[in-house]
Design a protein around this motif. Structure first.
Motif, PDB file in Angstrom:
ATOM      1  N   THR A  89      65.874  82.412  97.071  1.00 18.38           N
ATOM      2  CA  THR A  89      65.844  83.151  95.815  1.00 18.38           C
ATOM      3  C   THR A  89      66.400  82.312  94.671  1.00 18.38           C
ATOM      4  N   LEU A  90      67.484  81.605  94.938  1.00 11.80           N
ATOM      5  CA  LEU A  90      68.072  80.766  93.893  1.00 11.80           C
ATOM      6  C   LEU A  90      67.064  79.708  93.438  1.00 11.80           C
ATOM      7  N   LEU A  91      66.459  79.038  94.410  1.00 16.59           N
ATOM      8  CA  LEU A  91      65.468  78.020  94.072  1.00 16.59           C
ATOM      9  C   LEU A  91      64.319  78.645  93.282  1.00 16.59           C
ATOM     10  N   PHE A  94      68.971  95.564  95.268  1.00 12.45           N
ATOM     11  CA  PHE A  94      68.387  96.280  94.142  1.00 12.45           C
ATOM     12  C   PHE A  94      69.436  97.132  93.428  1.00 12.45           C
ATOM     13  N   ALA A  95      70.303  97.763  94.216  1.00  9.22           N
ATOM     14  CA  ALA A  95      71.345  98.587  93.601  1.00  9.22           C
ATOM     15  C   ALA A  95      72.214  97.721  92.686  1.00  9.22           C
ATOM     16  N   LEU A  96      72.571  96.537  93.194  1.00  9.55           N
ATOM     17  CA  LEU A  96      73.381  95.614  92.392  1.00  9.55           C
ATOM     18  C   LEU A  96      72.627  95.172  91.143  1.00  9.55           C
ATOM     19  N   ALA A  97      71.348  94.884  91.331  1.00  9.33           N
ATOM     20  CA  ALA A  97      70.546  94.387  90.209  1.00  9.33           C
ATOM     21  C   ALA A  97      70.442  95.435  89.113  1.00  9.33           C
ATOM     22  N   ILE A  98      70.513  96.703  89.490  1.00  9.65           N
ATOM     23  CA  ILE A  98      70.444  97.758  88.485  1.00  9.65           C
ATOM     24  C   ILE A  98      71.825  98.013  87.899  1.00  9.65           C
ATOM     25  N   LYS A 148      68.605  83.565  75.388  1.00 15.70           N
ATOM     26  CA  LYS A 148      67.516  84.104  76.214  1.00 15.70           C
ATOM     27  C   LYS A 148      67.997  84.611  77.572  1.00 15.70           C
ATOM     28  N   LEU A 149      68.687  83.741  78.319  1.00 15.38           N
ATOM     29  CA  LEU A 149      69.067  84.158  79.667  1.00 15.38           C
ATOM     30  C   LEU A 149      69.976  85.388  79.656  1.00 15.38           C
ATOM     31  N   ALA A 192      67.968  89.746  87.115  1.00  9.94           N
ATOM     32  CA  ALA A 192      68.632  90.342  88.280  1.00  9.94           C
ATOM     33  C   ALA A 192      67.613  91.067  89.158  1.00  9.94           C
ATOM     34  N   THR A 193      66.682  91.780  88.517  1.00 10.21           N
ATOM     35  CA  THR A 193      65.657  92.471  89.301  1.00 10.21           C
ATOM     36  C   THR A 193      64.794  91.469  90.055  1.00 10.21           C
ATOM     37  N   ALA A 194      64.406  90.401  89.370  1.00 11.84           N
ATOM     38  CA  ALA A 194      63.589  89.380  90.033  1.00 11.84           C
ATOM     39  C   ALA A 194      64.347  88.787  91.214  1.00 11.84           C
ATOM     40  N   GLY A 195      65.652  88.592  91.039  1.00 12.39           N
ATOM     41  CA  GLY A 195      66.466  88.083  92.136  1.00 12.39           C
ATOM     42  C   GLY A 195      66.456  89.045  93.313  1.00 12.39           C
ATOM     43  N   ALA A 196      66.572  90.343  92.999  1.00  8.84           N
ATOM     44  CA  ALA A 196      66.561  91.340  94.074  1.00  8.84           C
ATOM     45  C   ALA A 196      65.213  91.338  94.784  1.00  8.84           C
ATOM     46  N   VAL A 197      64.133  91.181  94.012  1.00  9.75           N
ATOM     47  CA  VAL A 197      62.804  91.098  94.618  1.00  9.75           C
ATOM     48  C   VAL A 197      62.754  89.896  95.563  1.00  9.75           C
TER      49      VAL A 197
END
Lengths: 209, 560
Positions: B365-367, B538-542, B470-471, B479-484
């Motif tokens: 995910t990081l990459l 996902f909970a964290l990302a939200i 931007k970031l 964060a959502t993309a990371g959770a995905v």
């Protein structure tokens, strides 16, 4: 701040081959040139060209000088041309003070004091830690102007910055902006379709279209 | 640095797929020098076609590849039409992401617990309604037609297609279109079908092709819910590949090519059918039907939505129940006693799979997030949209996993590259990168370009405003993309199994391995862990962006 003069030589902007505007003029330190015309005429693309981020579908030519320094080919961040948009666009994730501090050039040392000073100058002392979303429309406009000044521009572009303000605020903010820019000795280009803006600027007016 | 990102991404996604495909061609025609097969010919194909049940396996794969996307699409369109402009749409939006986070295997196990002859659904009606005192002798799961397998996939593909549709819809201005048609006398649902659906469908095509590729070649869902005698072709490929007799790899290679042909012909048939359907659709649309069937469609749409999303939710609840259930005799609706024994038995062997799962998920995910942001930022500085790249990004999703991953593994073996976490991590990236890109591209492109222009006029460099403006402003979508990304990585079965040479164990490989022969309690514990970690993500990302921006009102406004 040394006074500079903004010179536009044979500016010509086209979109898909159709000429939008032509301009050849110079703006003295502290003076304001008003560019008027109906919307869609390419007023904003003139500002984008001078600021350095005209979209690639436009074809543009012409020289831009600050005193003797040519701005052509410089990236937007190196041009020292400030821009006020229609909206104040205070960064929503930064506090009021962080918004101002973000604009200060990296070499400035006493950053906190400068920010404080900038807030005090517009009667917003103690507002530094505030969320920009909690400011009134007039307050936001003043912070946006202070932010622009802190970035130490050599010229300023105004893209209908008063059009979104309520009528009673417009007068006050307009006076404040023009006076401040004049005091700072900055050559300014104002783009508007409001004749009152043009009158308040007290400078020459170019009609387009 | 930014300039190479799109090319690196391109290479990362396209090269392994192409190399994997290229590698299986020669063995499929009898040429595999490593195993002293040096005389090319068609003998392998004769063997393959002589294999008992091969035709049925192929048909199963083909049928699953067409029926799964067809059913999923029909349900999604029906939901969207009946929910459009109502509170249902809001509820759906809320449920979609967490349901998407559930790995296929966990959902399949939950569904098994729900639908098995001794499962929850039959317990509810037994013995009062059915009269059954013991589980009926019915082949509900692993049915020879693969219906339960397809149902399991439909339940998981619905959230995927819903998410894609919900992301695409705002640009179509559906409310305005429906309102327009309503002023012409069309009932809302028909108005939606006639004015929104035709514009929405083209945006769902690529995702639908991905569903076809997945459904026609699934391995994990097939192992859990699919038929066994014979299983779908994909399962047989894996069987031949892991056969101790290495010569079976020739057979596996030929079967993999066959699998590719099946998937491609399913996609081809779909495209042909599109044309026919489009013609029929236009005829009905132009006939002026504005009333007929509105009530039926309304009830069907909302009813089926409750049923399918409810079944998925109930499946998850059943994972929890089974993970803590003591002895549970048949017609009882709930276990007689509760126990932590399953957890205690799993505990000692949990550490390695859990650690591997987390390392792989975080690494890939990081990459992926870094690469995708770099590519998108490069694109935004070019001020031009590279539409051509999209196909490359979709490639690993459009070619059946079992085909190119098998080929890739074969290639890595021949190159004597040691399987291990790093290799598996790259294999996960093949799927994590596309999904992270799909999730982040829209919000990234939608960010008002004036923020960047404003920073520039303040004399701030593009790099500094990337970090400072931007970031941070895109924290929630990132964060959502990371959770995905985490969810996709955690759900990977085949990539882990093949490129890890069966030696890298994760929650998913452990759970699927229990499909034959595990007790329900232990299966439930593994599947629950497998589902819980992505949901936690996902909970964290939200929650995290909400907490972080609690003093920034306009940043919270962007979170929906």
């Amino acid at each position: 701040m040394s006074a500079s003069r903004l010179t536009l030589k044979n500016i010509d902007i086209r979109l898909h081959g159709r000429r939008l505007l032509q301009l050849d003029t110079a703006i003295e330190p502290g003076a304001t040139l008003t560019v008027m015309g109906p919307s869609g005429i390419g007023k904003s693309s003139l500002l984008a060209y001078i600021a350095g981020f005209l979209a690639p579908e436009f074809e543009a030519s012409g020289e831009i000088y600050l005193n003797d320094r040519s701005l052509n080919g410089l990236p937007a961040e190196r041009r020292q041309v400030g821009l006020l948009f229609q909206d104040p666009l205070l960064f929503p994730h930064l506090s009021v003070a962080q918004n101002l501090s973000f604009a200060l050039p990296g070499h400035v040392r006493d950053r906190r004091a400068q920010v404080e000073q900038a807030l005090r100058a517009v009667g917003l002392e103690g507002f530094g830690h505030r969320d920009p979303a909690t400011l009134s429309g007039g307050q936001k406009a003043r912070v946006a102007l202070q932010r622009l000044l802190l970035s130490q521009p050599k010229a300023v572009l105004l893209d209908e910055p008063f059009s979104r303000l309520d009528a009673h605020l417009r007068q006050e903010v307009r006076q404040h902006v023009f006076q401040t820019l004049k005091d700072a000795g900055l050559p300014t280009i104002l783009v508007t379709h409001d004749a009152e803006d043009a009158a308040a600027s007290g400078g020459p007016v170019v009609e387009l279209g | 640095m930014l300039r190479v990102a799109p090319w690196f991404m391109f290479g990362l996604l396209v090269l392994p797929v192409v190399a994997g495909l290229a590698t299986i061609v020669l063995p499929a025609f009898g040429y595999l020098p490593a195993l002293q097969h040096t005389e090319p010919g068609l003998a392998v194909w004769v063997d393959l076609l002589d294999t008992p049940g091969i035709g049925r396996s192929a048909m199963l794969s083909f049928a699953a590849g067409l029926l799964t996307p067809l059913l999923s699409l029909a349900l999604v369109m029906l939901f969207l039409a009946s929910a459009s402009g109502t509170r249902w749409a809001h509820a759906m939006r809320r449920l979609v992401a967490p349901l998407l986070a559930v790995p296929h295997a966990a959902a399949a196990f939950g569904l098994a617990f729900l639908m098995a002859p001794s499962g929850f659904a039959l317990r509810l009606i037994s013995p009062e309604l059915s009269g059954w005192q013991r589980p009926p002798d019915l082949l509900i799961l692993n049915d020879p037609l693969g219906l339960s397998m397809m149902l399991g996939m439909v339940l998981k593909e619905i959230p995927f297609l819903l998410l894609m549709a919900l992301a695409a819809l705002p640009q179509l201005n559906p409310d305005q279109r429906v309102a327009m048609a309503r002023t012409l006398g069309y009932r809302p649902i028909l108005a939606w079908f006639w004015t929104v659906a035709p514009a929405l469908y083209p945006m769902l095509r690529l995702p639908l092709f991905a569903v076809i590729a997945f459904a026609s070649a699934t391995v994990d869902v097939a192992l859990i819910l699919g038929p066994t005698l014979p299983p779908p072709l994909s399962v047989r490929i894996i069987g031949w590949f892991s056969d101790p007799d290495l010569n079976q790899r020739l057979l596996a290679s030929a079967a993999a090519l066959m699998q590719l042909a099946i998937t491609l012909s399913a996609i081809g048939l779909w495209i042909a059918a599109e044309k026919v359907v489009a013609r029929l659709y236009r005829r009905v649309l132009l006939s002026g039907v504005r009333n007929t069937g509105h009530t039926l469609l309304n009830i069907a749409g909302k009813g089926l939505m409750v049923l399918t999303l409810g079944a998925l939710l109930l499946s998850l609840v059943l994972l929890i129940v089974h993970a803590f259930a003591g002895p549970w005799r048949f017609p009882a609706n709930l276990p007689g006693t509760w126990t932590t024994q399953h957890w205690l038995s799993v505990g000692p062997v949990l550490l390695t799979p859990l650690r591997n799962t987390m390392l792989l998920a975080l690494g890939s995910t990081l990459l992926a997030v870094v690469l995708v942001i770099a590519a998108l930022e490069h694109e935004s500085r070019q001020a031009r949209a590279p539409a051509r790249l999209l196909w490359a990004i979709y490639l690993p999703l459009l070619v059946p996993q079992v085909v190119f991953l098998y080929g890739l593994t074969l290639l890595l073996e021949q190159l004597r590259w040691l399987p291990g976490l790093v290799m598996v991590c790259f294999a996960h990236c093949l799927f994590v990168v596309p999904y992270v890109y799909l999730s982040l591209a829209e919000p990234y492109r939608r960010l008002d370009p004036r923020w960047q222009q404003l920073s520039a006029t303040l004399g701030v460099s593009a790099n500094r405003s990337l970090w400072r403006i931007k970031l941070p402003m895109l924290m929630a979508p990132i964060a959502t993309a990371g959770a995905v990304g985490l969810a996709v990585s955690i759900g990977q079965y085949l990539a882990t199994l093949l490129t890890g040479a069966g030696r890298v164990s994760t929650l998913t490989t452990e759970a699927v391995a229990l499909a034959s022969g595990g007790t329900r309690g232990t299966i439930a514990v593994w599947a629950l862990l497998q589902a819980a970690i992505p949901m936690l993500g996902f909970a964290l990302a939200i929650a995290w962006p909400r907490f972080w921006w609690r003093h920034r009102r306009d940043m919270r406004g962007q979170l929906t």
